[in-house]
Design an enzyme around this catalytic site. Structure first.
Site, PDB file in Angstrom:
ATOM      1  CG  HIS A  65      39.448   3.619  31.906  1.00 28.00           C
ATOM      2  ND1 HIS A  65      40.240   2.881  32.596  1.00 28.00           N
ATOM      3  CD2 HIS A  65      38.654   2.959  31.295  1.00 28.00           C
ATOM      4  CE1 HIS A  65      39.828   1.555  32.283  1.00 28.00           C
ATOM      5  NE2 HIS A  65      38.994   1.608  31.230  1.00 28.00           N
ATOM      6  CG  HIS A  67      35.654   1.068  27.225  1.00 25.44           C
ATOM      7  ND1 HIS A  67      36.833   0.348  26.903  1.00 25.44           N
ATOM      8  CD2 HIS A  67      35.921   1.054  28.787  1.00 25.44           C
ATOM      9  CE1 HIS A  67      37.469  -0.074  27.966  1.00 25.44           C
ATOM     10  NE2 HIS A  67      36.993   0.459  28.978  1.00 25.44           N
ATOM     11  CG  LEU A  68      34.743   7.341  23.220  1.00 22.75           C
ATOM     12  CD1 LEU A  68      35.584   8.428  22.687  1.00 22.75           C
ATOM     13  CD2 LEU A  68      33.377   7.740  24.169  1.00 22.75           C
ATOM     14  CG  ASP A 157      40.829  -1.156  30.079  1.00 26.29           C
ATOM     15  OD1 ASP A 157      41.174  -1.476  31.109  1.00 26.29           O
ATOM     16  OD2 ASP A 157      39.937  -0.707  29.603  1.00 26.29           O
ATOM     17  CG  HIS A 184      42.508  -4.271  32.958  1.00 27.89           C
ATOM     18  ND1 HIS A 184      40.920  -4.051  32.856  1.00 27.89           N
ATOM     19  CD2 HIS A 184      42.149  -5.586  33.550  1.00 27.89           C
ATOM     20  CE1 HIS A 184      40.240  -4.900  33.121  1.00 27.89           C
ATOM     21  NE2 HIS A 184      40.995  -6.019  33.418  1.00 27.89           N
ATOM     22  CG  ASP A 309      36.117   0.808  33.252  1.00 30.52           C
ATOM     23  OD1 ASP A 309      36.231   1.086  31.914  1.00 30.52           O
ATOM     24  OD2 ASP A 309      36.343  -0.347  33.785  1.00 30.52           O
ATOM     25  CG  HIS A 313      28.460  -4.087  27.485  1.00 28.57           C
ATOM     26  ND1 HIS A 313      29.112  -4.657  26.461  1.00 28.57           N
ATOM     27  CD2 HIS A 313      29.380  -3.740  28.545  1.00 28.57           C
ATOM     28  CE1 HIS A 313      30.713  -4.522  27.098  1.00 28.57           C
ATOM     29  NE2 HIS A 313      30.537  -4.087  28.296  1.00 28.57           N
ATOM     30  N   GLY A 328      30.912  -4.508  32.643  1.00 33.07           N
ATOM     31  CA  GLY A 328      31.108  -3.014  32.248  1.00 33.07           C
ATOM     32  C   GLY A 328      29.794  -2.125  32.375  1.00 33.07           C
TER      33      GLY A 328
HETATM   34  O1  DOR Z   1      34.170  -3.861  32.975  1.00 32.47           O
HETATM   35  C1  DOR Z   1      34.891  -3.703  32.033  1.00 32.47           C
HETATM   36  N1  DOR Z   1      34.245  -3.279  30.943  1.00 32.47           N
HETATM   37  N2  DOR Z   1      36.200  -3.620  32.304  1.00 32.47           N
HETATM   38  C2  DOR Z   1      37.046  -3.603  31.222  1.00 32.47           C
HETATM   39  O2  DOR Z   1      38.312  -3.283  31.682  1.00 32.47           O
HETATM   40  C3  DOR Z   1      36.645  -3.288  29.822  1.00 32.47           C
HETATM   41  C4  DOR Z   1      35.405  -2.742  29.898  1.00 32.47           C
HETATM   42  C5  DOR Z   1      34.495  -2.960  28.443  1.00 32.47           C
HETATM   43  O3  DOR Z   1      35.412  -2.589  27.423  1.00 32.47           O
HETATM   44  O4  DOR Z   1      33.419  -3.356  28.333  1.00 32.47           O
HETATM   45 ZN    ZN Z   2      39.944  -2.294  32.457  1.00 33.39          ZN
END
Ligand code: DOR
Ligand code: ZN
Length: 431
Positions: A65, A67-68, A157, A184, A309, A313, A328
């Protein structure tokens, strides 16, 4: 960053073999990217030697899990920067979540991501495709096409698939391709807050998200997985009630697996007292009893895998009021150390079991062969120093984003480098 080495001897280290559940003091010879020798007194003339005395050698980690952010938020992360951060954290493979802009909901998008991963040439990218078109929860996405292009799982997600009819048909489709659905779990109507609902959110004046929102969503998805016979994987389990439900479902024979993230088993909602938006995450940091239940779930195998996860950001996005900040936190570079301290140094599990939560277990979820360090196998491994103490420094993160809640925290155990397929080495000895 990577150096191709034709003959390499990792000397004096201890190989952790999670499949066998034991450690072995052996030298490891890697030739042309393959392990060709694994023995105590092995030496190899002309080989590059890396002194691994006091260090451990494990299979490369697999993150289910992360996020790229490519395409759409390249200021926060790219496939190249994210997979570089992955290697720094010991992850040689990462599943990329599809909540990008536009989302990964078509065959062409999956191909794009695979191509980005290949041209970066760092950690291997395994795309996760959307369950539904544009993550809207209404019509199914092009699941078959995405499987053909290399998607390993399907998920909306960030969103729960609220419509039970849509979720049921998503599960039925995925079953036909033998791919898991990654859920999710935050039930619509109970997902509007910004912090775990409880005494702390009340005290801080933050709108709450109850644990029931996660557990109720998980319960529905578990029942639908049982009904359809599809493999369901629960993302970022954060509360005791969900752990209980997974335990119940496994006992009943449902094909369910689960992951937990280091922030959920090392932090609680008390950390929100300073309103630092780096602690804002979905699902939210919960109470102490939940944190302990997640640890217990990992220890007894109810929770199969540790996932990051990793959710980068930008500083600008996070430097706003708590209510308006995106949820996130980055996690690739701290996951191993946080897990080592919370699970192994604490006495909850032994090293091979912990390594299995980062390697064999997640690999199995996405249908990869069990990562092993064995003669004849491709070398894909990491070198670990379990004694190294280091302080997490926001400015030294490899990720393009800096939104870690662990800045300033002293951690124990560190990934020092490793080897990727093709005999490409990073870290130790390579730079
Ligand atoms: O905190 C989170 N950020 N939870 C998620 O399910 C998505 C993720 C995001 O993409 O920033
Ligand atoms: Zn998630």
């Amino acid at each position: 960053m990577l150096m191709k080495i034709r003959r390499l001897l990792l000397k004096g280290g201890t190989v952790v073999d999670p499949a066998a559940g034991r450690n072995r003091r052996v030298n490891v010879l890697v030739e042309n990217g393959r392990v060709t020798g694994l023995a105590r007194n092995l030496s190899a003339r002309g080989a590059e030697v890396v002194d691994c005395r006091g260090r451990y050698i494990a299979p490369g980690f697999v993150d289910l899990h992360c996020h790229l952010r490519e395409p759409g938020a390249e200021d926060a992360e790219t496939v190249a920067s994210g997979t570089r951060a992955a290697l720094a954290g010991g992850f040689t493979r990462v599943c990329a979540m599809p909540n990008t802009d536009p989302p990964v909901d078509s065959e062409a998008m999956v191909r794009f991501l695979v191509g980005r991963g290949e041209s970066a040439g760092l950690a291997r990218v395994h795309p996760v495709g959307c369950c539904t078109r544009a993550r809207q929860g209404r019509e199914l996405a092009e699941i078959g096409g995405m499987v053909a292009a290399g998607a390993v799982a399907f998920s909306d997600d960030g969103n729960w698939v609220a419509d039970a009819r849509v979720m049921r048909s998503c599960l039925e489709y995925c079953k036909a391709f033998d791919k898991p659905v990654f859920a999710h779990c935050e039930m619509t109507g109970l997902d509007t807050g910004v912090a775990h609902e409880g005494p702390v959110s009340t005290r801080l004046g933050l709108a709450g998200k109850p644990d029931a929102g996660e557990a109720a969503a998980a319960a529905r998805d578990i029942l639908l997985a049982h009904l359809t016979g599809t493999r369901l994987h629960l993302c970022h389990v954060s509360c005791a009630a969900t752990v209980e439900l997974v335990r119940w479902a496994k006992g009943r024979g449902t094909a369910v697996t689960a992951e937990a993230c280091p922030h959920h088993f090392t932090l609680t909602d008390e950390a929100l007292a300073g309103y630092d938006t780096n602690f804002k995450v979905n699902p939210p940091l919960r109470g102490e009893a939940d944190r302990r239940a997640v640890l217990a779930g990992l220890a007894d195998g109810t929770i199969d895998a540790i996932a990051t996860d990793h959710a980068p950001h930008t500083r600008g996005a996070k430097e706003v009021e708590f209510d308006n900040a995106p949820a996130g936190m980055v996690g690739l570079e701290t996951a191993f150390s946080l897990g080592y301290e919370a699970l192994v140094l604490s006495g909850l599990m032994r090293l091979p079991q912990f390594i299995a939560r980062l390697t064999a277990a997640p690999a199995e979820v996405i249908g990869l062969p069990v990562p092993r360090i064995a003669v004849g196998a491709e070398a894909e491994l990491v070198v670990l120093d379990l004694r190294e103490k280091w302080t997490c420094d926001r400015d030294k993160l490899v990720s393009r984003s800096r939104n870690t809640p662990f800045a300033g925290r002293t951690l124990v155990g560190r990934v020092q480098g490793g080897i990727l397929p093709g005999g490409r080495m990073w870290g130790v000895g390579a730079d």
